[in-house]
Design a protein around this motif. Structure first.
Motif, PDB file in Angstrom:
ATOM      1  N   UNK A   1       6.333  -9.149  21.738  1.00 14.67           N
ATOM      2  CA  UNK A   1       4.895  -9.026  21.811  1.00 14.67           C
ATOM      3  C   UNK A   1       4.293  -9.268  20.433  1.00 14.67           C
ATOM      4  N   UNK A   2       3.333 -10.136  20.356  1.00 15.10           N
ATOM      5  CA  UNK A   2       2.661 -10.440  19.102  1.00 15.10           C
ATOM      6  C   UNK A   2       1.432  -9.552  18.980  1.00 15.10           C
ATOM      7  N   UNK A   3       1.318  -8.847  17.854  1.00  6.19           N
ATOM      8  CA  UNK A   3       0.166  -7.991  17.600  1.00  6.19           C
ATOM      9  C   UNK A   3      -0.709  -8.686  16.567  1.00  6.19           C
ATOM     10  N   UNK A   4      -1.952  -9.019  16.929  1.00  6.92           N
ATOM     11  CA  UNK A   4      -2.811  -9.724  15.976  1.00  6.92           C
ATOM     12  C   UNK A   4      -3.290  -8.816  14.847  1.00  6.92           C
ATOM     13  N   UNK A   5      -3.428  -9.394  13.669  1.00 12.84           N
ATOM     14  CA  UNK A   5      -3.971  -8.690  12.511  1.00 12.84           C
ATOM     15  C   UNK A   5      -5.221  -9.440  12.076  1.00 12.84           C
ATOM     16  N   UNK A   6      -6.352  -8.717  12.052  1.00 21.49           N
ATOM     17  CA  UNK A   6      -7.631  -9.324  11.709  1.00 21.49           C
ATOM     18  C   UNK A   6      -8.008  -8.952  10.278  1.00 21.49           C
ATOM     19  N   UNK A   7      -8.654  -9.878   9.596  1.00 22.03           N
ATOM     20  CA  UNK A   7      -9.172  -9.593   8.264  1.00 22.03           C
ATOM     21  C   UNK A   7     -10.685  -9.499   8.352  1.00 22.03           C
ATOM     22  N   UNK A   8     -11.304  -8.658   7.518  1.00 20.63           N
ATOM     23  CA  UNK A   8     -12.754  -8.539   7.559  1.00 20.63           C
ATOM     24  C   UNK A   8     -13.432  -9.823   7.086  1.00 20.63           C
ATOM     25  N   UNK A   9     -14.701  -9.979   7.463  1.00 18.08           N
ATOM     26  CA  UNK A   9     -15.453 -11.175   7.088  1.00 18.08           C
ATOM     27  C   UNK A   9     -15.703 -11.244   5.588  1.00 18.08           C
ATOM     28  N   UNK A  10     -15.973 -10.101   4.967  1.00 16.18           N
ATOM     29  CA  UNK A  10     -16.267 -10.067   3.536  1.00 16.18           C
ATOM     30  C   UNK A  10     -15.016  -9.893   2.693  1.00 16.18           C
ATOM     31  N   UNK A  11     -15.206  -9.370   1.510  1.00 15.60           N
ATOM     32  CA  UNK A  11     -14.112  -9.165   0.572  1.00 15.60           C
ATOM     33  C   UNK A  11     -13.322  -7.914   0.944  1.00 15.60           C
ATOM     34  N   UNK A  12     -12.016  -7.939   0.780  1.00 17.43           N
ATOM     35  CA  UNK A  12     -11.147  -6.804   1.094  1.00 17.43           C
ATOM     36  C   UNK A  12     -11.205  -5.807  -0.068  1.00 17.43           C
ATOM     37  N   UNK A  13     -11.328  -4.526   0.266  1.00 16.53           N
ATOM     38  CA  UNK A  13     -11.400  -3.470  -0.742  1.00 16.53           C
ATOM     39  C   UNK A  13     -10.023  -3.273  -1.368  1.00 16.53           C
ATOM     40  N   UNK A  14      -9.975  -3.147  -2.694  1.00 16.71           N
ATOM     41  CA  UNK A  14      -8.701  -2.934  -3.375  1.00 16.71           C
ATOM     42  C   UNK A  14      -8.495  -1.450  -3.626  1.00 16.71           C
ATOM     43  N   UNK A  15      -7.362  -0.928  -3.208  1.00 16.35           N
ATOM     44  CA  UNK A  15      -6.992   0.469  -3.391  1.00 16.35           C
ATOM     45  C   UNK A  15      -5.925   0.538  -4.479  1.00 16.35           C
ATOM     46  N   UNK A  16      -5.656   1.766  -4.967  1.00 19.58           N
ATOM     47  CA  UNK A  16      -4.611   1.999  -5.960  1.00 19.58           C
ATOM     48  C   UNK A  16      -3.707   3.108  -5.442  1.00 19.58           C
ATOM     49  N   UNK A  17      -2.410   2.933  -5.568  1.00 19.95           N
ATOM     50  CA  UNK A  17      -1.432   3.936  -5.171  1.00 19.95           C
ATOM     51  C   UNK A  17      -1.196   4.861  -6.362  1.00 19.95           C
ATOM     52  N   UNK A  18      -1.366   6.172  -6.164  1.00 18.69           N
ATOM     53  CA  UNK A  18      -1.151   7.153  -7.227  1.00 18.69           C
ATOM     54  C   UNK A  18       0.095   7.952  -6.880  1.00 18.69           C
ATOM     55  N   UNK A  19       1.085   7.921  -7.780  1.00 18.95           N
ATOM     56  CA  UNK A  19       2.336   8.652  -7.567  1.00 18.95           C
ATOM     57  C   UNK A  19       2.417   9.786  -8.577  1.00 18.95           C
ATOM     58  N   UNK A  20       2.514  11.011  -8.055  1.00 15.74           N
ATOM     59  CA  UNK A  20       2.567  12.214  -8.888  1.00 15.74           C
ATOM     60  C   UNK A  20       3.867  12.964  -8.644  1.00 15.74           C
ATOM     61  N   UNK A  21       4.221  13.824  -9.585  1.00 18.97           N
ATOM     62  CA  UNK A  21       5.349  14.725  -9.398  1.00 18.97           C
ATOM     63  C   UNK A  21       4.771  16.052  -8.912  1.00 18.97           C
ATOM     64  N   UNK A  22       5.245  16.549  -7.786  1.00 17.90           N
ATOM     65  CA  UNK A  22       4.703  17.781  -7.215  1.00 17.90           C
ATOM     66  C   UNK A  22       3.702  17.468  -6.122  1.00 17.90           C
ATOM     67  N   UNK A  23       2.820  18.415  -5.823  1.00 16.41           N
ATOM     68  CA  UNK A  23       1.816  18.192  -4.791  1.00 16.41           C
ATOM     69  C   UNK A  23       0.493  18.800  -5.220  1.00 16.41           C
ATOM     70  N   UNK A  24      -0.563  18.294  -4.614  1.00 14.42           N
ATOM     71  CA  UNK A  24      -1.909  18.781  -4.898  1.00 14.42           C
ATOM     72  C   UNK A  24      -2.409  19.460  -3.638  1.00 14.42           C
ATOM     73  N   UNK A  25      -2.841  20.706  -3.770  1.00 17.37           N
ATOM     74  CA  UNK A  25      -3.324  21.460  -2.625  1.00 17.37           C
ATOM     75  C   UNK A  25      -4.825  21.641  -2.718  1.00 17.37           C
ATOM     76  N   UNK A  26      -5.502  21.484  -1.584  1.00 15.21           N
ATOM     77  CA  UNK A  26      -6.936  21.703  -1.524  1.00 15.21           C
ATOM     78  C   UNK A  26      -7.150  23.158  -1.123  1.00 15.21           C
ATOM     79  N   UNK A  27      -7.944  23.890  -1.909  1.00 14.40           N
ATOM     80  CA  UNK A  27      -8.097  25.314  -1.663  1.00 14.40           C
ATOM     81  C   UNK A  27      -8.977  25.615  -0.456  1.00 14.40           C
ATOM     82  N   UNK A  28     -10.117  24.942  -0.332  1.00  8.86           N
ATOM     83  CA  UNK A  28     -11.032  25.181   0.787  1.00  8.86           C
ATOM     84  C   UNK A  28     -11.468  23.845   1.369  1.00  8.86           C
TER      85      UNK A  28
END
Length: 124
Positions: A1-28
């Protein structure tokens, strides 16, 4: 089965991968998604400092060998995208596609342990 992948009409947003040691917890749940302050020590942006609360992390910016795509799953019925409250179509009549939401080309790597900015008061 072929699954199509669509690209947006405009520019694609660039993200950044952040790698940390440990974890970050949100308090509330009311807290924002801001975790700290990111500073660059040089004009190229290769050397980084991340301050989270009373801790400072030293890191660097790396370029990934292969970019990664951030995808969002879109299920459609024969009449179009499924809306809330519509009857569920038969599984055979639905189709699945993926839409590109963003691209990750760089990684911020913080692999050393955090340094405390404030030390504990001395005991007397």
């Amino acid at each position: 089965m072929i699954v199509p992948i669509k690209t947006p009409d405009g520019e694609v947003v660039e993200w950044v991968l952040v790698e940390l040691q440990g974890k970050i917890e949100q308090l509330t749940p009311e807290q924002s998604s801001e975790i700290g302050m990111l500073l660059s020590n040089d004009p190229d942006g290769k050397s980084l400092q991340l301050t989270v609360g009373y801790h400072q992390l030293e890191g660097k910016k790396l370029t990934l060998k292969k970019p990664m795509a951030i995808l969002s799953k879109v299920e459609t019925s024969p009449t179009g995208p499924m809306e809330c409250g519509e009857e569920v179509a038969a599984p055979d009549s639905r189709s699945t596609a993926y839409e590109v939401v963003g691209v990750i080309r760089h990684q911020y790597l913080f692999k050393t342990r955090p340094r405390a900015l404030i030390s504990k008061p001395g005991s007397r």
